[in-house]
Write an enzyme that holds these catalytic residues in place. Structure first.
Site, PDB file in Angstrom:
ATOM      1  N   HIS A  91      61.765 -17.110 -64.528  1.00 12.30           N
ATOM      2  CA  HIS A  91      60.502 -16.775 -65.177  1.00 12.30           C
ATOM      3  C   HIS A  91      59.918 -18.009 -65.867  1.00 12.30           C
ATOM      4  CE1 HIS A  91      62.025 -12.335 -65.596  1.00 12.30           C
ATOM      5  NE2 HIS A  91      61.663 -12.637 -64.358  1.00 12.30           N
TER       6      HIS A  91
HETATM    7  C1  LIG Z   1      63.623 -14.665 -57.289  1.00 13.76           C
HETATM    8  C2  LIG Z   1      62.603 -14.265 -58.310  1.00 13.76           C
HETATM    9  C3  LIG Z   1      62.673 -12.993 -58.888  1.00 13.76           C
HETATM   10  C4  LIG Z   1      61.711 -12.597 -59.816  1.00 13.76           C
HETATM   11  N1  LIG Z   1      61.708 -11.291 -60.248  1.00 13.76           N
HETATM   12  C5  LIG Z   1      60.646 -10.848 -60.968  1.00 13.76           C
HETATM   13  C6  LIG Z   1      60.483  -9.461 -61.231  1.00 13.76           C
HETATM   14  O1  LIG Z   1      61.282  -8.622 -60.805  1.00 13.76           O
HETATM   15  N2  LIG Z   1      59.408  -9.073 -61.957  1.00 13.76           N
HETATM   16  C7  LIG Z   1      58.494  -9.964 -62.441  1.00 13.76           C
HETATM   17  O2  LIG Z   1      57.558  -9.546 -63.131  1.00 13.76           O
HETATM   18  N3  LIG Z   1      58.636 -11.289 -62.196  1.00 13.76           N
HETATM   19  C8  LIG Z   1      59.650 -11.737 -61.442  1.00 13.76           C
HETATM   20  N4  LIG Z   1      59.735 -13.054 -61.109  1.00 13.76           N
HETATM   21  C9  LIG Z   1      58.727 -13.979 -61.657  1.00 13.76           C
HETATM   22  C10 LIG Z   1      57.336 -13.797 -61.064  1.00 13.76           C
HETATM   23  O3  LIG Z   1      57.400 -13.491 -59.694  1.00 13.76           O
HETATM   24  C11 LIG Z   1      56.550 -15.103 -61.307  1.00 13.76           C
HETATM   25  O4  LIG Z   1      56.472 -15.346 -62.694  1.00 13.76           O
HETATM   26  C12 LIG Z   1      55.132 -15.047 -60.762  1.00 13.76           C
HETATM   27  O5  LIG Z   1      55.129 -14.706 -59.403  1.00 13.76           O
HETATM   28  C13 LIG Z   1      54.490 -16.412 -60.989  1.00 13.76           C
HETATM   29  O6  LIG Z   1      53.219 -16.457 -60.408  1.00 13.76           O
HETATM   30  P1  LIG Z   1      52.462 -17.836 -60.265  1.00 13.76           P
HETATM   31  O7  LIG Z   1      51.148 -17.537 -59.647  1.00 13.76           O
HETATM   32  O8  LIG Z   1      52.503 -18.533 -61.567  1.00 13.76           O
HETATM   33  O9  LIG Z   1      53.362 -18.719 -59.288  1.00 13.76           O
HETATM   34  P2  LIG Z   1      53.860 -18.422 -57.807  1.00 13.76           P
HETATM   35  O10 LIG Z   1      53.742 -16.970 -57.491  1.00 13.76           O
HETATM   36  O11 LIG Z   1      55.189 -19.048 -57.669  1.00 13.76           O
HETATM   37  O12 LIG Z   1      52.782 -19.137 -56.896  1.00 13.76           O
HETATM   38  C14 LIG Z   1      52.641 -20.518 -56.745  1.00 13.76           C
HETATM   39  C15 LIG Z   1      52.178 -20.774 -55.317  1.00 13.76           C
HETATM   40  O13 LIG Z   1      51.716 -22.111 -55.209  1.00 13.76           O
HETATM   41  C16 LIG Z   1      52.214 -22.680 -54.020  1.00 13.76           C
HETATM   42  N5  LIG Z   1      52.287 -24.117 -54.202  1.00 13.76           N
HETATM   43  C17 LIG Z   1      53.042 -24.784 -55.110  1.00 13.76           C
HETATM   44  N6  LIG Z   1      52.862 -26.118 -54.955  1.00 13.76           N
HETATM   45  C18 LIG Z   1      51.974 -26.273 -53.962  1.00 13.76           C
HETATM   46  C19 LIG Z   1      51.396 -27.416 -53.340  1.00 13.76           C
HETATM   47  N7  LIG Z   1      51.731 -28.656 -53.721  1.00 13.76           N
HETATM   48  N8  LIG Z   1      50.498 -27.222 -52.342  1.00 13.76           N
HETATM   49  C20 LIG Z   1      50.154 -25.972 -51.952  1.00 13.76           C
HETATM   50  N9  LIG Z   1      50.690 -24.855 -52.482  1.00 13.76           N
HETATM   51  C21 LIG Z   1      51.592 -25.009 -53.479  1.00 13.76           C
HETATM   52  C22 LIG Z   1      53.578 -22.034 -53.857  1.00 13.76           C
HETATM   53  O14 LIG Z   1      54.071 -22.142 -52.556  1.00 13.76           O
HETATM   54  C23 LIG Z   1      53.309 -20.611 -54.305  1.00 13.76           C
HETATM   55  O15 LIG Z   1      52.892 -19.795 -53.239  1.00 13.76           O
HETATM   56  C24 LIG Z   1      60.698 -13.504 -60.214  1.00 13.76           C
HETATM   57  C25 LIG Z   1      60.633 -14.771 -59.647  1.00 13.76           C
HETATM   58  C26 LIG Z   1      61.571 -15.153 -58.697  1.00 13.76           C
HETATM   59  C27 LIG Z   1      61.472 -16.520 -58.080  1.00 13.76           C
END
Ligand SMILES: Cc1cc2nc3c(=O)[nH]c(=O)nc-3n(C[C@H](O)[C@H](O)[C@H](O)COP(=O)(O)OP(=O)(O)OC[C@H]3O[C@@H](n4cnc5c(N)ncnc54)[C@H](O)[C@@H]3O)c2cc1C
Length: 535
Positions: free
Chosen positions: A472
């Site tokens: 997280h």
């Molecule tokens: C294994 C796991 C289990 C989890 N379980 C839970 C749960 O049960 N419940 C919950 O609420 N949260 C959970 N979380 C946390 C939650 O999923 C994340 O906090 C949330 O998805 C974050 O969203 P975000 O948009 O910040 O990042 P992300 O969803 O990680 O999105 C970032 C995106 O940017 C892309 N990206 C990164 N760098 C680049 C680049 N240089 N060029 C192009 N694209 C790029 C990545 O590929 C990704 O698709 C979990 C996370 C993980 C990894």
């Protein structure tokens, strides 16, 4: 150099936040939107079957599989850091637990100077996002894109554990996202009809047919294009080709708490000295980029069970597995519809605390390690006591000017004595829950840390050996008011000192919320989209 036609908005990263933005910004046909994602389409079957979660936890085709640096307070261990690299980002590989955190988390954000982010002000966005199967009330919404459902599979171990928690002093809580978080209860999940409802499925899929939205996968972010202080476009690499696209209105970084600091630094935005040292020409000195990384730290404990508790271990092998497969195919029921943690519990390690500081996540199964997730044959459970308000802060930075290099991630697990103390209290409490009368029918023995571990020193040693990120990460590009030198974005999520560039994802949280981070990230993006459309 290839060029694309001009867009209004370019979003880099199609994770939880990026998918929300792509949908909301392209809802008006006048806005031309480009969404860039480093990973592939979300075609992998195991993304969509909830219990398939374990299959993608170390699958590099859809997961960045980052390593931390050797962590000094964890015996120099390298922690394994899963992150989605696919449409939907981490919401395509996460545990599907639907959790918002505490009212006080958001009120604290407002107190820290982030106007507009108090609980009362963000609640409408949580409600707007969701379609809760239980129907609407003052906390929950219906009709939103994100499907939130109750469990479809409730094996006997769940009932026993609910009773055990109550015997150990926790109240039964029917809704962690309602009036209060404290207590033990069944989890609501981001699933629909027994399938994962990632941000890609909830938000992106319905918008894919819009002619004003272009989605590019396999597109690795390289750097923002500047005209003076204004960001006017973005350069990326796809299939070995360098491509540039212009943005008439804004570029938005939604690369997640590890990705966005790297995207900023590759664009020359960050601490100027640090950037020069790795061969990046600074464009804008912003020392807070990548600093202040916060995470939930978890100290997993395991028990072997006896009898027929119905854990994932025994239900995913042999003839039982075949039966479960058929149940899933024909009725979308059974163990395959399960999230990682069907039960959660929130409690206070010290009576003087106002709100819970520890979350216990029940995984009804056991496995060797995060990198070796094969479920054991015999029944068992894993409890994950998780620090909700860890004081330790780490950092994440670009390792070099190479956009294909993994970022340098320092989690700083157990970085303070207080975190260690809380971890010990949390683990002792988990043992108490498991040793209640309610668990007697199933309790066989404690596998880890094992009953030899009794003293605080022994628990501390186990914490250092077993403590890890609960995936997280947040706060690495945190929002803050003008006077806050380490704030990266303002309360409208605009990068301070620049025009035309925002960061929208978990990295902007001023402090990590006391609960799982997917729903809060989706809320952040819902609010950000409103801010952008109103601008
Ligand atoms: C294994 C796991 C289990 C989890 N379980 C839970 C749960 O049960 N419940 C919950 O609420 N949260 C959970 N979380 C946390 C939650 O999923 C994340 O906090 C949330 O998805 C974050 O969203 P975000 O948009 O910040 O990042 P992300 O969803 O990680 O999105 C970032 C995106 O940017 C892309 N990206 C990164 N760098 C680049 C680049 N240089 N060029 C192009 N694209 C790029 C990545 O590929 C990704 O698709 C979990 C996370 C993980 C990894």
């Amino acid at each position: 150099m290839n060029t694309r036609p001009e867009y209004d908005f370019i979003i880099v990263g199609a994770g939880s936040a990026g998918c929300v933005l792509a949908n909301r910004l392209s809802a008006d046909p006048k806005n031309k939107v480009l969404l860039l994602e480093a990973g592939p389409e979300d075609r992998n079957l195991w993304i969509h079957i909830p219990l398939g979660y374990g299959k993608n936890l170390t699958n590099r085709a859809v997961n960045w599989c980052f390593d931390s640096v050797a962590e000094a307070h964890a015996n120099g261990r390298i922690d394994y850091l899963a992150r989605g690299k696919v449409l939907g980002g981490s919401s395509s590989i996460n545990g599907m637990v639907y959790m918002r955190g505490q009212r006080q988390d958001y009120d604290l954000w407002a107190q820290m100077g982030c106007r507009g982010w108090s609980y009362e002000e963000v609640l409408p966005y949580f409600r707007k996002a969701e379609n809760n199967a239980r129907g609407p009330n003052e906390f929950h919404g219906v009709g939103g894109p994100l499907q939130v459902s109750d469990l479809r599979d409730k094996p006997p171990i769940l009932n026993a554990f609910l009773k055990a928690g109550q015997e150990a002093g926790m109240p039964l809580n029917a809704d962690f996202n309602g009036a209060q978080q404290e207590g033990i209860g069944l989890t609501q999940t981001t699933t629909a009809n027994g399938r994962r409802n990632s941000a890609a499925q909830a938000y992106l899929k319905p918008a894919r047919g819009r002619p004003n939205l272009r989605v590019e996968t396999g597109a690795r972010g390289q750097r923002a294009l500047f005209e003076g202080r204004r960001v006017v476009g973005y350069a990326y690499i796809q299939n070995g080709q360098a491509i540039q696209a212009r943005a008439a209105r804004e570029v938005i970084f939604s690369g997640g708490a590890y990705g966005s600091p790297q995207l900023l630094e590759l664009s020359g935005v960050g601490d100027a000295g640090r950037l020069k040292a790795i061969g990046i020409e600074p464009t804008h000195h912003l020392p807070g980029v990548g600093e202040g990384l916060q995470d939930h730290q978890v100290f997993r404990m395991k028990w072997r069970l006896k009898g027929k508790p119905g854990t994932y271990n025994e239900r995913t092998r042999g003839l039982t597995a075949l039966g479960e497969g058929l149940k899933y195919i024909f009725a979308r029921r059974g163990v395959l519809t399960s999230p990682t943690n069907p039960i959660n519990a929130f409690f206070r390690t010290r009576p003087e605390l106002e709100t819970p500081d520890v979350q216990i996540q029940l995984f009804p199964g056991t496995y060797n390690s995060m990198r070796d997730r094969a479920l054991h044959k015999e029944p068992g459970v894993t409890l994950g006591p998780t620090l909700l308000r860890a004081e330790s802060r780490g950092s994440v930075h670009a390792r070099s000017a190479d956009p294909f290099a993994d970022p340098l991630i320092h989690t700083n697990v157990l970085g303070t004595d207080n975190d260690l103390r809380t971890a010990i209290l949390a683990m002792r409490y988990c043992r108490r829950v498991m040793e209640t009368e309610a668990m007697r029918a199933y309790y066989d023995f404690e596998m880890a840390p094992g009953k030899d571990v009794q003293s605080d020193d022994e628990f501390a040693a186990y914490a250092r050996e077993a403590g890890s990120s609960n995936w997280h990460p947040a706060s690495s590009c945190r929002m803050g008011p003008d006077g806050d030198a380490k704030a990266v974005v303002d309360a409208a999520l605009r990068v301070r000192g620049l025009e035309g560039l925002r960061v929208v994802d978990a990295s902007v949280m001023p402090a990590v919320v006391c609960g799982n981070t997917n729903a809060p990230t989706i809320m952040i993006a819902e609010k950000a989209a409103d801010l952008m459309l109103a601008a």
